[in-house]
Design a protein around this motif. Structure first.
Motif, PDB file in Angstrom:
ATOM      1  N   SER A  23      10.643  -3.018   1.633  1.00  0.00           N
ATOM      2  CA  SER A  23       9.160  -2.509   2.816  1.00  0.00           C
ATOM      3  C   SER A  23       8.464  -1.111   2.161  1.00  0.00           C
ATOM      4  O   SER A  23       7.587  -1.167   2.262  1.00  0.00           O
ATOM      5  N   VAL A  24       9.201  -0.598   1.770  1.00  0.00           N
ATOM      6  CA  VAL A  24       8.839   1.017   0.602  1.00  0.00           C
ATOM      7  C   VAL A  24       7.502   0.257  -0.291  1.00  0.00           C
ATOM      8  O   VAL A  24       6.181   0.627  -0.264  1.00  0.00           O
ATOM      9  N   PHE A  25       7.982  -0.278  -1.337  1.00  0.00           N
ATOM     10  CA  PHE A  25       7.086  -0.719  -2.266  1.00  0.00           C
ATOM     11  C   PHE A  25       5.768  -1.725  -1.728  1.00  0.00           C
ATOM     12  O   PHE A  25       5.376  -1.002  -2.636  1.00  0.00           O
ATOM     13  N   LYS A  26       5.909  -2.433  -1.017  1.00  0.00           N
ATOM     14  CA  LYS A  26       4.764  -2.979  -0.427  1.00  0.00           C
ATOM     15  C   LYS A  26       3.844  -1.608   0.281  1.00  0.00           C
ATOM     16  O   LYS A  26       3.116  -2.182  -0.269  1.00  0.00           O
ATOM     17  N   GLY A  27       4.710  -1.427   0.624  1.00  0.00           N
ATOM     18  CA  GLY A  27       3.361  -0.116   1.101  1.00  0.00           C
ATOM     19  C   GLY A  27       2.950   0.938   0.242  1.00  0.00           C
ATOM     20  O   GLY A  27       1.982   1.737   0.417  1.00  0.00           O
ATOM     21  N   VAL A  28       3.589   1.666  -0.677  1.00  0.00           N
ATOM     22  CA  VAL A  28       3.306   2.284  -1.594  1.00  0.00           C
ATOM     23  C   VAL A  28       2.421   1.541  -2.453  1.00  0.00           C
ATOM     24  O   VAL A  28       1.015   1.899  -2.396  1.00  0.00           O
ATOM     25  N   ARG A  29       2.403   0.408  -2.910  1.00  0.00           N
ATOM     26  CA  ARG A  29       1.740  -0.818  -3.220  1.00  0.00           C
ATOM     27  C   ARG A  29       0.028  -0.251  -3.243  1.00  0.00           C
ATOM     28  O   ARG A  29      -0.875  -0.408  -3.257  1.00  0.00           O
ATOM     29  N   SER A  30       0.114  -1.060  -2.192  1.00  0.00           N
ATOM     30  CA  SER A  30      -0.606  -1.457  -0.816  1.00  0.00           C
ATOM     31  C   SER A  30      -1.467  -0.116  -0.072  1.00  0.00           C
ATOM     32  O   SER A  30      -3.084  -0.043   0.170  1.00  0.00           O
ATOM     33  N   LEU A  31      -0.215   1.001   0.061  1.00  0.00           N
ATOM     34  CA  LEU A  31      -1.675   2.114   0.904  1.00  0.00           C
ATOM     35  C   LEU A  31      -1.419   3.132  -0.143  1.00  0.00           C
ATOM     36  O   LEU A  31      -2.644   3.539  -0.111  1.00  0.00           O
TER      37      LEU A  31
END
Length: 369
Positions: A62-70
């Protein structure tokens, strides 16, 4: 593959237009739903529409996805605008110049976000990142625990969570109002209060999607009732204006009420017009929402730069990122620039540059040494 719901893109587009209009100083007179009475909660609501309560995510994923997209896009923009501010200072735009600072580049987005002027709208993106992280990792686990271990029924669980997030949002508004009332502004406290406030609308979006509230919002009578209620608040309230940290409302409950009314009205309107050809333009804006959030203020600057080139104003006149020349006549030019410039930058400069860089990096990895 499920067909994309254009009404969601239209609703997002409405929100993005209101953000730009609000920053251009042209949207605060839109009775009964001025942008600053509901537009930031709208984006939490939109994210909540796609939340799945029964599908918790791993923390790392979840952290990786949020960091990448936001967070990665905002950080790269901080770097870019930090460098641009140095160049602008050399050309006389001293109101837009700020010294280079690694702390500002990598951490200012978690506080005021205005270190490099063009980045000032970015504060919302980390707040959304943490709200998403909480719901996808923590809340989803709590919901599963309550259902499987405690035996809570789904509707009762939704009511309890909804009430809890509502009370927390009210407490956050109350705390913000007291801070500004007594002049004790603490950014380290404002950030979590923003997250708590937005969490209610994130969960509200989930509940609306779960119980298909959108069907009720397509009623013209319902929309008329919501509009009249919003108009009544506008005519009786002194100030219905907030930035999720500066609360100017007379009572703590008003930010919740105005946000729900604004979201409900424009959600219903978006559904009704989504099949119209003209709505495709607004939907297109919604699909390009991220670039517009990142670069809208640079669009304002390019208008001012053109005015400087024509000799109408001087660089020193541009005192900050929100400066507009005769906004009573020129506001629509700034709004159009705030919407179109980011889309053009993204399509013809940023995306091709990133694609080329990734392509070269891929070739290097696969080239034998």
């Amino acid at each position: 593959m499920a067909e994309r719901d254009q009404s969601i893109d239209v609703l997002r587009g409405i929100g993005i237009i209101f953000v730009v209009a609000g920053h251009a100083g042209s949207g605060t007179g839109l009775a009964a739903f001025s942008p600053y009475s509901f537009h930031m909660p709208l984006f939490f609501f939109l994210s909540g529409l796609f939340f799945s309560e029964g599908a918790p995510e791993r923390f790392g994923a979840s952290v990786f996805k949020g960091v990448r997209s936001l967070l990665l896009p905002t950080t790269l923009c901080f770097i870019g605008y930090a460098l641009i501010s140095q160049v602008l200072g050399a050309f006389g735009f001293t109101g837009l110049s700020r010294p280079l600072s690694l702390r500002d580049i990598f951490f200012d987005q978690f506080f005021g976000s205005g270190a490099y002027r063009f980045t000032s709208p970015y504060w919302f993106i980390p707040v959304l990142f943490f709200a998403r992280l909480y719901f996808c990792v923590v809340h989803a686990q709590l919901a599963i625990f309550a259902q499987r271990v405690l035996g809570c029924r789904e509707k009762a669980l939704h009511a309890l969570f909804g009430l809890g997030y509502l009370l927390a949002a009210l407490a956050a508004v109350h705390a913000c109002r007291r801070m500004y009332q007594f002049g004790d502004i603490q950014w380290s406290i404002i950030i979590p209060l923003r997250i708590v406030f937005g969490a209610f609308f994130y969960y509200l979006g989930y509940l609306c999607a779960t119980y298909r509230v959108n069907r009720a919002l397509t009623s013209i009578i319902m929309l008329a009732v919501i509009y009249v209620a919003g108009q009544q608040l506008t005519t009786t309230g002194k100030v219905l204006d907030f930035w999720m940290q500066i609360m100017k409302f007379e009572t703590t409950i008003l930010p919740i009420v105005t946000s729900i009314l604004g979201i409900g009205f424009f959600y219903g309107a978006a559904i009704l017009v989504s099949g119209n050809r003209a709505a495709r333009v607004v939907a297109f804006v919604g699909k390009n929402g991220m670039p517009i959030v990142l670069h809208q203020l640079f669009g304002f600057f390019l208008v001012n730069a053109a005015l400087c080139a024509l000799g109408i104003i001087q660089p020193a006149t541009v005192v900050n990122q929100y400066y507009q020349w005769h906004p009573e006549h020129m506001w629509f030019v700034y709004v159009l620039a705030g919407l179109s410039v980011p889309i053009l930058l993204d399509k013809y400069l940023i995306v091709p540059t990133v694609t080329l860089a990734l392509s070269r990096a891929s070739r290097r990895r696969h080239t034998p040494t």
